[in-house]
Design a protein around this motif. Structure first.
Motif: not given
Length: 289
Positions: A225-242, A244-246
């Motif tokens: 990126n313009s000022s950083s090297v970006d990492f994509l972080v992925r994990w598995w959790a509950g499927s409901t939107p709430r 996911g937000w939590e």
């Protein structure tokens, strides 16, 4: 020609015919009342039989509708034949066929939604209680009828969606599985050892409670990126939107704390600003002239 006398004779003939048909009309009404009673009991019997199986609620509603519709069609046919003895079942079916074509053209959208509702109810996917996304509408399925689907948006509003729209367009069912994958992008400064940063991020995410440990955590160096090297972080959790937000809230907090403890900088985005030279109004007017 005496028009008044002719009209009077026709009215008297119609009145006489109506009086003569009163017994047949009364019998037809009794037939309709009996049809209503039989339809109610038939639906209750169907509910009892279906209740012993593991049928989905939307299929249960479809079964009740089909049973009720079939009984009412038979009852109306019997009542029509009682009122008009010359009417045969073959002629009645022929008339219903012609009428159905005319009604089908006049109410095409209604029948389209009706058929789509039947097909949606027959699907194994998208049950009541699922959270779906279709054509920009995201919410919880509260009710599925033969014409429309009630979707409660995540912000609380109720959206009534025509079944044809759900049937024709792709529908994303967010809660089809108990768990689903979530992701967030994390940037570190260019002078950071990327292997060390990835290890810190992994340990931080794995320390969060409520995630799915069997699915693991993915850490990918994604881009410069313009000022950083970006990492994509992925994990598995509950499927409901709430859920996911939590989980995302916990993951972001844990990553921030882990990078701070390791003294790894999360740089601010580098933003370039373009300034336009201000020209006095008089000068701009002169140059325009």
């Amino acid at each position: 020609m005496n028009y008044i006398a002719t009209l009077r004779d026709q009215v008297q003939a119609m009145a006489t015919g109506f009086v003569a048909a009163l017994p047949s009309i009364a019998i037809a009404l009794i037939v309709l009342v009996i049809t209503w009673i039989v339809a109610r009991f038939a639906v209750k019997i169907a509910d009892m039989l279906v209740g012993r199986t593991e049928i989905r609620p939307n299929l249960k509603a479809l079964t009740d509708t089909v049973v009720k519709l079939a009984i009412w069609l038979i009852g109306i046919m019997i009542a029509a034949i009682v009122v008009m003895p010359g009417l045969t079942p073959a002629a009645l079916f022929t008339g219903l066929g012609i009428g159905a074509v005319a009604i089908g053209f006049a109410f095409q959208d209604i029948f389209e939604n009706f058929l789509a509702g039947v097909l949606i109810m027959l699907r194994e996917k998208m049950r009541i209680g699922d959270i779906i996304e279709c054509e920009g509408i995201t919410g919880k399925v509260e009710k599925i009828t033969l014409r429309e689907t009630h979707v409660r948006r995540l912000s609380g509003e109720l959206t009534i969606v025509p079944n044809s729209m759900i049937f024709k367009n792709p529908v994303e069912i967010l809660t089809d599985e108990i768990k689903r994958r979530h992701e967030v992008v994390v940037g570190v400064s260019y002078d950071t050892n990327l292997d060390h940063a990835a290890d810190v991020i992994r340990r931080s995410v794995e320390s969060v409670d409520g995630l799915e440990p069997d699915r693991g955590v993915d850490i990918f160096a994604q881009e410069f990126n313009s000022s950083s090297v970006d990492f994509l972080v992925r994990w598995w959790a509950g499927s409901t939107p709430r859920a996911g937000w939590e989980s995302k809230d916990k993951v972001v907090r844990a990553i921030k704390a882990g990078l701070d403890a390791a003294e790894i900088e999360i740089p601010f985005p580098y933003v370039t600003h373009t300034f336009k030279e201000r020209v006095p109004l008089s000068q701009s007017t002169d140059s325009a002239d």
